[in-house]
Design an enzyme around this catalytic site. Structure first.
Site, PDB file in Angstrom:
ATOM      1  N   ARG A  92       0.860  -1.186   0.000  1.00  0.00           N
ATOM      2  CA  ARG A  92       0.000   0.000   0.000  1.00  0.00           C
ATOM      3  C   ARG A  92       0.888   1.225   0.000  1.00  0.00           C
ATOM      4  O   ARG A  92       1.912   1.255   0.682  1.00  0.00           O
ATOM      5  CB  ARG A  92      -0.820   0.062   1.298  1.00  0.00           C
ATOM      6  CG  ARG A  92      -1.492  -1.204   1.634  1.00  0.00           C
ATOM      7  CD  ARG A  92      -1.997  -1.105   3.073  1.00  0.00           C
ATOM      8  NE  ARG A  92      -2.412  -2.437   3.508  1.00  0.00           N
ATOM      9  CZ  ARG A  92      -2.723  -2.745   4.741  1.00  0.00           C
ATOM     10  NH1 ARG A  92      -2.671  -1.827   5.703  1.00  0.00           N
ATOM     11  NH2 ARG A  92      -3.099  -3.966   5.039  1.00  0.00           N
ATOM     12  N   ASP A 145       0.727   5.226   1.149  1.00  0.00           N
ATOM     13  CA  ASP A 145      -0.085   6.130   1.968  1.00  0.00           C
ATOM     14  C   ASP A 145      -0.739   7.191   1.101  1.00  0.00           C
ATOM     15  O   ASP A 145      -0.275   7.485   0.007  1.00  0.00           O
ATOM     16  CB  ASP A 145       0.798   6.898   2.965  1.00  0.00           C
ATOM     17  CG  ASP A 145       1.433   6.005   3.997  1.00  0.00           C
ATOM     18  OD1 ASP A 145       0.871   4.929   4.290  1.00  0.00           O
ATOM     19  OD2 ASP A 145       2.499   6.394   4.523  1.00  0.00           O
ATOM     20  N   TYR A 183      12.427   3.403  -2.822  1.00  0.00           N
ATOM     21  CA  TYR A 183      11.697   4.660  -2.647  1.00  0.00           C
ATOM     22  C   TYR A 183      12.671   5.825  -2.783  1.00  0.00           C
ATOM     23  O   TYR A 183      13.848   5.710  -2.424  1.00  0.00           O
ATOM     24  CB  TYR A 183      11.104   4.750  -1.235  1.00  0.00           C
ATOM     25  CG  TYR A 183       9.856   3.954  -1.013  1.00  0.00           C
ATOM     26  CD1 TYR A 183       8.606   4.470  -1.332  1.00  0.00           C
ATOM     27  CD2 TYR A 183       9.909   2.681  -0.449  1.00  0.00           C
ATOM     28  CE1 TYR A 183       7.450   3.748  -1.104  1.00  0.00           C
ATOM     29  CE2 TYR A 183       8.747   1.951  -0.219  1.00  0.00           C
ATOM     30  CZ  TYR A 183       7.519   2.489  -0.548  1.00  0.00           C
ATOM     31  OH  TYR A 183       6.374   1.777  -0.322  1.00  0.00           O
ATOM     32  N   ARG A 213       9.287   7.961   5.534  1.00  0.00           N
ATOM     33  CA  ARG A 213       9.005   9.351   5.919  1.00  0.00           C
ATOM     34  C   ARG A 213       9.576   9.662   7.307  1.00  0.00           C
ATOM     35  O   ARG A 213      10.018  10.783   7.563  1.00  0.00           O
ATOM     36  CB  ARG A 213       7.509   9.620   5.860  1.00  0.00           C
ATOM     37  CG  ARG A 213       6.979   9.554   4.415  1.00  0.00           C
ATOM     38  CD  ARG A 213       5.474   9.398   4.348  1.00  0.00           C
ATOM     39  NE  ARG A 213       4.808  10.505   5.024  1.00  0.00           N
ATOM     40  CZ  ARG A 213       3.510  10.518   5.313  1.00  0.00           C
ATOM     41  NH1 ARG A 213       2.732   9.495   4.962  1.00  0.00           N
ATOM     42  NH2 ARG A 213       2.980  11.542   5.927  1.00  0.00           N
TER      43      ARG A 213
END
Lengths: 245, 245
Positions: B51, B53, B111, B198
């Site tokens: 998933r 965010d 990422y 993050r």
């Protein structure tokens, strides 16, 4: 009176180009409005290194103006950027010599035109790139781009309605870079005619696709005929990177 | 029944994350809708590599689903991208082995988190970068980032509500690149906890600003306490680049 130079970045999709015109939102007019508020005085004129067409972006457009009082430059940058809400930001502000004129004093400028070359349309780069899905001969585009370096008559790549005195311009660098799904055309020149970079890019794409009637970029220049060259590439792929003085 | 794998790019600002939820627009639900139209059959389930965010972008999210009939893959790519109107595009589509599962079969993922490090706010990168104007010790950030390579207990960097069985994760690469006005954090790992990237970025920024209470990233990991680490960096600077199987 102080002569102030700003380096500004703007999102071309928010404006109908640089130059003030009735009934449309332009960079020049919006910037004059917020400068008036930030400085608490009227700005009689605001010059730029050159007009950008409607939709064309800028990372490093250079502008200058005269004002009555010496402003707090840090505060000026901050308040102009904040009033422009992400559509334009002031990257640098300084007081320059009286003789400086952002248009008349230019030595060279760099533009970048970005092509997204893949099947899938643009998503994360939407509005910043021209999506071209066709098969392209990239080596050919790179060779034809380099031919433009030097001093040439650019009549074949000049937009209609161009008010330049002469179609002869000097180009210092003209390269197509290939990085993953991107073709990035970088061009540095002493000056440019109306739509010149977009017409160069449209012509390079025509060479890449193999659908140019003429055998080479040299032949395109020699023809001195706008109708012989390729289409005008869309404005949103173009960005004014920097101006040198 | 054929097992179809798609590689999709999406603009996180258009969706409330990947996973279907009542009353909000999610990637999973919108993609299921357009697949149903393109394939003229219901898609009973649609899996992703993980998933994302709400607000997080993807350049190379991998999804898969089973369908009754073998589709025309070229047409499928084109019609899904065109129905998603620039919010999502299908970069690749192929028929894969029955055993392939986009979530369970992952080996590693990359990422990228992009920070715009300058005074002026974001204009051309608006919605794609986190703007940080503060003075930063970039060398320090680069060193602390590298400490994360290897297998560690990431409890201090795990978002609340994370449903992972274990906070132990393996990181293969963790680098802060410095390119002009950008700091680009690239991280490759076998898997990630909720908000982990993050939280890493928020902690690196705290080290860069010099306002971390703990002396090092090693100490942050050793503390096994979320409250000791930095803030959660905003979602819109994060992008899922690719997934390897």
């Amino acid at each position: 009176v102080p002569n102030i130079r700003l380096i500004v970045e703007y999102d071309g999709s928010c404006f109908h180009g640089w130059q003030k015109q009735p009934n449309v939102r332009t960079v020049q007019e919006e910037l004059e409005k917020v400068l008036k508020i930030a400085l608490r005085e009227d700005i009689p004129w605001l010059a730029a290194s050159g007009r950008t067409d409607s939709g064309v972006h800028a990372k490093g457009q250079v502008v200058n103006f005269h004002c009555q009082n010496i402003p707090d430059l840090h505060r000026l940058k901050h308040s102009v950027s904040s009033m422009m809400k992400g559509e334009l930001a002031v990257r640098a502000a300084e007081i320059v010599d009286d003789s400086f004129h952002s248009c008349k004093s230019t030595k060279s400028k760099q533009y970048t035109y970005t092509i997204l070359h893949r099947h899938a349309p643009a998503v994360l780069d939407k509005g910043r790139v021209w999506h071209v899905a066709d098969r392209l001969d990239i080596g050919r585009m790179q060779r034809e781009a380099r031919v433009l370096v030097g001093t040439h008559d650019f009549t074949s790549l000049q937009g209609t309605g161009c008010q330049a005195v002469s179609p002869i311009k000097e180009i210092f660098r003209s390269e197509v870079l290939h990085q993953e799904d991107y073709l990035i055309y970088e061009v540095v020149g002493a000056g440019f005619l109306k739509h010149m970079v977009r017409n160069i890019v449209g012509t390079l794409i025509a060479f890449g696709r193999g659908d140019m009637r003429l055998p080479s970029m040299e032949a395109v220049l020699a023809a001195q005929n706008r109708r012989i060259a390729g289409m005008t590439a869309p404005a949103h792929g173009l960005c004014l990177d920097w101006v040198e003085y």
